[in-house]
Design an enzyme around this catalytic site. Structure first.
Site, PDB file in Angstrom:
ATOM      1  N   LEU A   1     -16.556  -2.829  -5.998  1.00  0.00           N
ATOM      2  CA  LEU A   1     -15.851  -2.103  -7.066  1.00  0.00           C
ATOM      3  C   LEU A   1     -15.114  -0.861  -6.580  1.00  0.00           C
ATOM      4  O   LEU A   1     -15.513  -0.245  -5.589  1.00  0.00           O
ATOM      5  CB  LEU A   1     -16.875  -1.665  -8.122  1.00  0.00           C
ATOM      6  CG  LEU A   1     -17.808  -2.759  -8.662  1.00  0.00           C
ATOM      7  CD1 LEU A   1     -18.833  -2.154  -9.606  1.00  0.00           C
ATOM      8  CD2 LEU A   1     -17.002  -3.833  -9.369  1.00  0.00           C
TER       9      LEU A   1
ATOM     10  N   TRP B   1     -13.368   3.178  -7.396  1.00  0.00           N
ATOM     11  CA  TRP B   1     -13.910   4.440  -7.926  1.00  0.00           C
ATOM     12  C   TRP B   1     -13.188   4.926  -9.172  1.00  0.00           C
ATOM     13  O   TRP B   1     -13.616   5.902  -9.782  1.00  0.00           O
ATOM     14  CB  TRP B   1     -13.839   5.545  -6.855  1.00  0.00           C
ATOM     15  CG  TRP B   1     -12.509   5.631  -6.139  1.00  0.00           C
ATOM     16  CD1 TRP B   1     -12.229   5.148  -4.895  1.00  0.00           C
ATOM     17  CD2 TRP B   1     -11.295   6.220  -6.617  1.00  0.00           C
ATOM     18  NE1 TRP B   1     -10.912   5.383  -4.569  1.00  0.00           N
ATOM     19  CE2 TRP B   1     -10.316   6.047  -5.615  1.00  0.00           C
ATOM     20  CE3 TRP B   1     -10.922   6.889  -7.790  1.00  0.00           C
ATOM     21  CZ2 TRP B   1      -9.000   6.508  -5.743  1.00  0.00           C
ATOM     22  CZ3 TRP B   1      -9.614   7.334  -7.923  1.00  0.00           C
ATOM     23  CH2 TRP B   1      -8.677   7.141  -6.906  1.00  0.00           C
TER      24      TRP B   1
ATOM     25  N   LYS C   1     -21.713  -3.895  -5.480  1.00  0.00           N
ATOM     26  CA  LYS C   1     -21.564  -2.661  -4.693  1.00  0.00           C
ATOM     27  C   LYS C   1     -20.568  -1.727  -5.377  1.00  0.00           C
ATOM     28  O   LYS C   1     -19.366  -1.986  -5.386  1.00  0.00           O
ATOM     29  CB  LYS C   1     -21.066  -2.945  -3.277  1.00  0.00           C
ATOM     30  CG  LYS C   1     -21.175  -1.666  -2.420  1.00  0.00           C
ATOM     31  CD  LYS C   1     -20.362  -1.712  -1.157  1.00  0.00           C
ATOM     32  CE  LYS C   1     -18.956  -1.207  -1.293  1.00  0.00           C
ATOM     33  NZ  LYS C   1     -18.818   0.195  -1.715  1.00  0.00           N
TER      34      LYS C   1
ATOM     35  N   SER D   1      -7.991  -1.959  -3.349  1.00  0.00           N
ATOM     36  CA  SER D   1      -6.649  -1.975  -2.754  1.00  0.00           C
ATOM     37  C   SER D   1      -6.289  -3.373  -2.236  1.00  0.00           C
ATOM     38  O   SER D   1      -7.174  -4.167  -1.904  1.00  0.00           O
ATOM     39  CB  SER D   1      -6.610  -0.984  -1.600  1.00  0.00           C
ATOM     40  OG  SER D   1      -7.585  -1.347  -0.645  1.00  0.00           O
TER      41      SER D   1
ATOM     42  N   TYR E   1     -12.968 -12.680   4.983  1.00  0.00           N
ATOM     43  CA  TYR E   1     -14.435 -12.799   5.008  1.00  0.00           C
ATOM     44  C   TYR E   1     -14.845 -14.189   4.521  1.00  0.00           C
ATOM     45  O   TYR E   1     -15.746 -14.817   5.069  1.00  0.00           O
ATOM     46  CB  TYR E   1     -15.085 -11.764   4.085  1.00  0.00           C
ATOM     47  CG  TYR E   1     -14.902 -10.303   4.457  1.00  0.00           C
ATOM     48  CD1 TYR E   1     -14.748  -9.898   5.781  1.00  0.00           C
ATOM     49  CD2 TYR E   1     -14.912  -9.317   3.463  1.00  0.00           C
ATOM     50  CE1 TYR E   1     -14.601  -8.547   6.100  1.00  0.00           C
ATOM     51  CE2 TYR E   1     -14.769  -7.973   3.766  1.00  0.00           C
ATOM     52  CZ  TYR E   1     -14.611  -7.591   5.089  1.00  0.00           C
ATOM     53  OH  TYR E   1     -14.468  -6.268   5.384  1.00  0.00           O
TER      54      TYR E   1
ATOM     55  N   GLU F   1      -8.510  -8.303  -7.827  1.00  0.00           N
ATOM     56  CA  GLU F   1      -7.690  -7.464  -8.707  1.00  0.00           C
ATOM     57  C   GLU F   1      -7.309  -6.250  -7.885  1.00  0.00           C
ATOM     58  O   GLU F   1      -8.175  -5.479  -7.483  1.00  0.00           O
ATOM     59  CB  GLU F   1      -8.498  -6.986  -9.931  1.00  0.00           C
ATOM     60  CG  GLU F   1      -9.097  -8.079 -10.763  1.00  0.00           C
ATOM     61  CD  GLU F   1      -8.077  -8.827 -11.579  1.00  0.00           C
ATOM     62  OE1 GLU F   1      -6.909  -8.384 -11.646  1.00  0.00           O
ATOM     63  OE2 GLU F   1      -8.437  -9.867 -12.139  1.00  0.00           O
TER      64      GLU F   1
ATOM     65  N   CYS G   1      -4.565   1.433 -11.610  1.00  0.00           N
ATOM     66  CA  CYS G   1      -3.823   0.351 -10.940  1.00  0.00           C
ATOM     67  C   CYS G   1      -2.580  -0.053 -11.724  1.00  0.00           C
ATOM     68  O   CYS G   1      -1.595  -0.485 -11.146  1.00  0.00           O
ATOM     69  CB  CYS G   1      -4.721  -0.844 -10.732  1.00  0.00           C
ATOM     70  SG  CYS G   1      -5.540  -1.361 -12.240  1.00  0.00           S
TER      71      CYS G   1
ATOM     72  N   GLU H   1       2.402   2.313  -3.789  1.00  0.00           N
ATOM     73  CA  GLU H   1       1.458   2.777  -4.814  1.00  0.00           C
ATOM     74  C   GLU H   1       0.952   4.163  -4.408  1.00  0.00           C
ATOM     75  O   GLU H   1       0.420   4.339  -3.321  1.00  0.00           O
ATOM     76  CB  GLU H   1       0.278   1.806  -4.913  1.00  0.00           C
ATOM     77  CG  GLU H   1      -0.685   2.196  -6.008  1.00  0.00           C
ATOM     78  CD  GLU H   1      -1.896   1.267  -6.113  1.00  0.00           C
ATOM     79  OE1 GLU H   1      -2.471   0.923  -5.075  1.00  0.00           O
ATOM     80  OE2 GLU H   1      -2.239   0.906  -7.248  1.00  0.00           O
TER      81      GLU H   1
HETATM   82  P1  NAD Z   1     -10.513   0.358  -1.808  1.00  0.00           P
HETATM   83  O1  NAD Z   1      -9.924  -0.975  -1.582  1.00  0.00           O
HETATM   84  O2  NAD Z   1     -10.447   1.360  -0.729  1.00  0.00           O
HETATM   85  O3  NAD Z   1     -12.071   0.225  -2.155  1.00  0.00           O
HETATM   86  C1  NAD Z   1     -12.537  -0.659  -3.135  1.00  0.00           C
HETATM   87  C2  NAD Z   1     -13.929  -1.127  -2.753  1.00  0.00           C
HETATM   88  O4  NAD Z   1     -13.842  -1.856  -1.544  1.00  0.00           O
HETATM   89  C3  NAD Z   1     -14.932   0.006  -2.524  1.00  0.00           C
HETATM   90  O5  NAD Z   1     -16.175  -0.368  -3.060  1.00  0.00           O
HETATM   91  C4  NAD Z   1     -15.002   0.078  -1.012  1.00  0.00           C
HETATM   92  O6  NAD Z   1     -16.226   0.569  -0.515  1.00  0.00           O
HETATM   93  C5  NAD Z   1     -14.805  -1.360  -0.615  1.00  0.00           C
HETATM   94  N1  NAD Z   1     -14.301  -1.540   0.733  1.00  0.00           N
HETATM   95  C6  NAD Z   1     -13.524  -0.677   1.456  1.00  0.00           C
HETATM   96  N2  NAD Z   1     -13.316  -1.177   2.687  1.00  0.00           N
HETATM   97  C7  NAD Z   1     -13.957  -2.366   2.752  1.00  0.00           C
HETATM   98  C8  NAD Z   1     -14.121  -3.331   3.770  1.00  0.00           C
HETATM   99  N3  NAD Z   1     -13.592  -3.177   4.984  1.00  0.00           N
HETATM  100  N4  NAD Z   1     -14.834  -4.446   3.477  1.00  0.00           N
HETATM  101  C9  NAD Z   1     -15.398  -4.613   2.263  1.00  0.00           C
HETATM  102  N5  NAD Z   1     -15.310  -3.709   1.281  1.00  0.00           N
HETATM  103  C10 NAD Z   1     -14.583  -2.604   1.515  1.00  0.00           C
HETATM  104  O7  NAD Z   1      -9.873   0.840  -3.158  1.00  0.00           O
HETATM  105  P2  NAD Z   1     -10.161   2.195  -3.942  1.00  0.00           P
HETATM  106  O8  NAD Z   1      -9.520   3.281  -3.164  1.00  0.00           O
HETATM  107  O9  NAD Z   1     -11.597   2.318  -4.304  1.00  0.00           O
HETATM  108  O10 NAD Z   1      -9.402   1.934  -5.329  1.00  0.00           O
HETATM  109  C11 NAD Z   1      -8.073   2.101  -5.455  1.00  0.00           C
HETATM  110  C12 NAD Z   1      -7.349   0.783  -5.452  1.00  0.00           C
HETATM  111  O11 NAD Z   1      -7.924  -0.105  -6.416  1.00  0.00           O
HETATM  112  C13 NAD Z   1      -5.921   0.925  -5.842  1.00  0.00           C
HETATM  113  O12 NAD Z   1      -5.095   0.183  -4.997  1.00  0.00           O
HETATM  114  C14 NAD Z   1      -5.867   0.357  -7.257  1.00  0.00           C
HETATM  115  O13 NAD Z   1      -4.624  -0.087  -7.631  1.00  0.00           O
HETATM  116  C15 NAD Z   1      -6.899  -0.689  -7.209  1.00  0.00           C
HETATM  117  N6  NAD Z   1      -7.427  -1.008  -8.548  1.00  0.00           N
HETATM  118  C16 NAD Z   1      -7.063  -2.200  -9.123  1.00  0.00           C
HETATM  119  C17 NAD Z   1      -7.520  -2.544 -10.372  1.00  0.00           C
HETATM  120  C18 NAD Z   1      -7.154  -3.865 -10.992  1.00  0.00           C
HETATM  121  O14 NAD Z   1      -7.837  -4.323 -11.904  1.00  0.00           O
HETATM  122  N7  NAD Z   1      -6.118  -4.525 -10.529  1.00  0.00           N
HETATM  123  C19 NAD Z   1      -8.353  -1.689 -11.072  1.00  0.00           C
HETATM  124  C20 NAD Z   1      -8.709  -0.481 -10.475  1.00  0.00           C
HETATM  125  C21 NAD Z   1      -8.229  -0.171  -9.191  1.00  0.00           C
END
Ligand code: NAD
Length: 497
Positions: free
Chosen positions: A164, A166, A190, A244, A254, A266, A301, A397
């Site tokens: 998930l 943040w 997670k 992201s 994976y 998403e 997002c 973004e």
């Molecule tokens: P992120 O991708 O950095 O992190 C998301 C999750 O992935 C976290 O739990 C993180 O610990 C985990 N993660 C990070 N690196 C990883 C890896 N190498 N392997 C497995 N898991 C890993 O994103 P963020 O910074 O938490 O959130 C922002 C992003 O989320 C933005 O791009 C936003 O647009 C997107 N978002 C999308 C939606 C949607 O429904 N489309 C909703 C909310 C946020």
């Protein structure tokens, strides 16, 4: 019910957050005892030391989830039983909404009003809605001749993983947990490392509601450790990720490198807000424009950060949006008068500030905004004019409060610029012409098109992205449960008697 600033602060003073993992019905530390801190981004205050889960903890959680899934305690329970338990979860979230909202606000820097709407409203609604779906979803019977009966049966996929973001911590947890548990899966979740606290608190409420041990497991930790271990686990059947596009891509890998589990994604967006020449430029439109960009400080997002305005309306639109945005109040997220809280971390603030600097360097006109001197990681709502499609702030973004106004000649130009992106999550279109509205809605390559108002839809409507904003999976609506179901055909040969 909204409380006063003083009342929210009193709740905050009494909260003692739990930072433990929840595995197989027990709160516990990580196997190696390691912890990390989670802080309040608005003040820097440490809120809790949180279990830093890694591969061994993911293995323990998946083993528990598999054991209970195979035992059938939840997966083969009467749907009415799952419904009752999930309705109880909804009731407990509602009862504890003020405390959960304060905890969310402290852990994220989000405004208390948003946290109340999300938790007292959306999260409660999610558990209720999917609870009700548990005994109202049916399979199908295919037409056959008299010599066969063909049943198309849906079965829970097994162990579901979820990783998930943040920006809406408890809402995102509910988006994944409610549908997966409603159909009978066990789940391993997670939360983001920045915002684990409300999801851990939810586990306490789920246990109180009667969710059996092992059905829900919460593993706070980092992406490269716990997140990756979930993505690579050979005994997780399906994983749903929100975050992201960069990390979403990793989940595809994976899956390919492990058991080819189902992957629902998403991800990010760069969504347009289009105002055509015949739109009525009234306060309502301006309110939608402002909220589409600055809701949750732009850390959304589906934020509509590219505002494509018909050339004859640009000047008036710009003046009015500036007046509206000036009225936004930055401040203590626990104060109900605050409209915009803190950015999530110092690093994130710096990243957003670098986009603002790039906008200036590339020649866009910065009309207001920039860094705030309020302590914490605050950025003032920022508005640029004269943005052009090739600028970095028009393409990437930003995930912060940075709105760019672009002038467009006509609907076709708006459509071309709006579509020229790797993302495809959301778009808003304002026009009085129904044919034009439908033409735009059908032509825009994205998962949600909102006409004459900014909206992501609601619980009944699927949410997800085209292109690099998503996979074919959808959250929300009846579509969400498809991520957690297998389809089985049972072909019964029958004898004519
Ligand atoms: P992120 O991708 O950095 O992190 C998301 C999750 O992935 C976290 O739990 C993180 O610990 C985990 N993660 C990070 N690196 C990883 C890896 N190498 N392997 C497995 N898991 C890993 O994103 P963020 O910074 O938490 O959130 C922002 C992003 O989320 C933005 O791009 C936003 O647009 C997107 N978002 C999308 C939606 C949607 O429904 N489309 C909703 C909310 C946020």
């Amino acid at each position: 019910m909204t409380l006063t600033h003083a009342e929210y602060k009193a709740i905050a003073n009494n909260i003692r957050p739990n930072g433990q993992a929840f595995i197989d019905g027990k709160f516990c530390d990580a196997s190696d005892g390691e912890k990390f801190e989670t802080t309040n981004p608005a003040t820097g205050q440490v809120l809790a030391n949180v279990a830093h889960c890694k591969v061994a903890d993911v293995n323990r959680a998946v083993a528990a989830a598999r054991r209970v899934f195979n035992a059938g305690t939840w997966s083969r329970a009467e749907p009415e039983e799952r419904k009752e338990v999930l309705l109880k979860v909804a009731a407990l979230v509602r009862e504890n909404a003020h405390e959960l909202a304060v905890l969310e606000s402290l852990d994220t820097g989000k405004t208390i009003n948003d946290c109340m709407d999300e938790i007292g409203g959306e999260v409660v609604n999610f558990f209720q809605w999917y609870a009700e779906l548990a005994d109202k979803s049916f399979g199908k019977i295919a037409p056959t001749g008299p010599s066969a009966l063909a049943l198309i049966v849906k079965e829970p996929a097994g162990v579901a993983g979820a990783v998930l973001p943040w920006n809406f911590p408890l809402v995102m947890a509910a988006w994944k947990i409610a549908p997966s548990l409603a159909v009978g899966c066990s789940a391993v979740i997670k939360p983001a490392e920045q915002t684990p606290l409300t999801t851990i608190r939810l586990a306490e409420l789920m246990q109180e509601a009667g969710v059996p041990d092992g059905v829900i497991n919460i593993l706070p930790g980092y992406g490269e450790t716990a997140g990756k271990a979930i993505g690579l686990h050979n005994d997780i059947d399906t994983v749903s990720f929100t975050g992201s596009s960069e990390v979403g891509r990793m989940f595809m890998r994976y899956s390919g490198d492990s058991n080819l589990k189902g992957v629902g994604l998403e991800m990010g967006g760069k969504s347009p807000f289009i105002v055509l020449e015949d739109a009525i430029l009234d306060d309502e439109l301006i309110e939608h424009a402002a909220m589409s960009a600055f809701w949750n400080g732009g850390q959304n997002c589906s934020a509509n950060m590219r505002q494509l305005i018909a050339a004859p309306l640009v000047e008036e639109f710009t003046g009015r949006i500036i007046d509206r945005v000036k009225a936004f109040k930055l401040g203590d997220p626990l104060d109900p008068a605050t409209d915009i809280g803190s950015m999530i971390t110092k690093d994130h603030k710096e990243m957003v500030m670098s986009y603002i600097q790039s906008g200036v360097a590339e020649g866009a006109g910065m009309l207001m905004g920039g860094e705030s001197d309020f302590p914490g990681h605050f950025i003032k709502p920022t508005v640029f004019e004269n943005v052009t499609p090739e600028m970095k702030i028009a393409k990437e973004e930003i995930f912060g409060p940075v709105l760019g106004i672009m002038s467009v000649k006509n609907a076709e130009e708006a459509l071309r610029i709006a579509s020229d992106t790797d993302y495809g999550l959301h778009a808003t279109v304002f026009t009085q012409n129904i044919d034009q509205a439908l033409h735009m809605a059908r032509s825009l390559p994205c998962g949600t098109v909102s006409v004459n108002g900014f909206s992501e839809g609601d619980i009944k409507t699927p949410f997800g992205g085209y292109k690099q904003s998503g996979s074919l999976a959808r959250d929300n609506g009846t579509e969400a449960i498809e991520q957690y179901l297998q389809t089985k055909t049972i072909w019964v040969q029958t004898k004519n008697t």
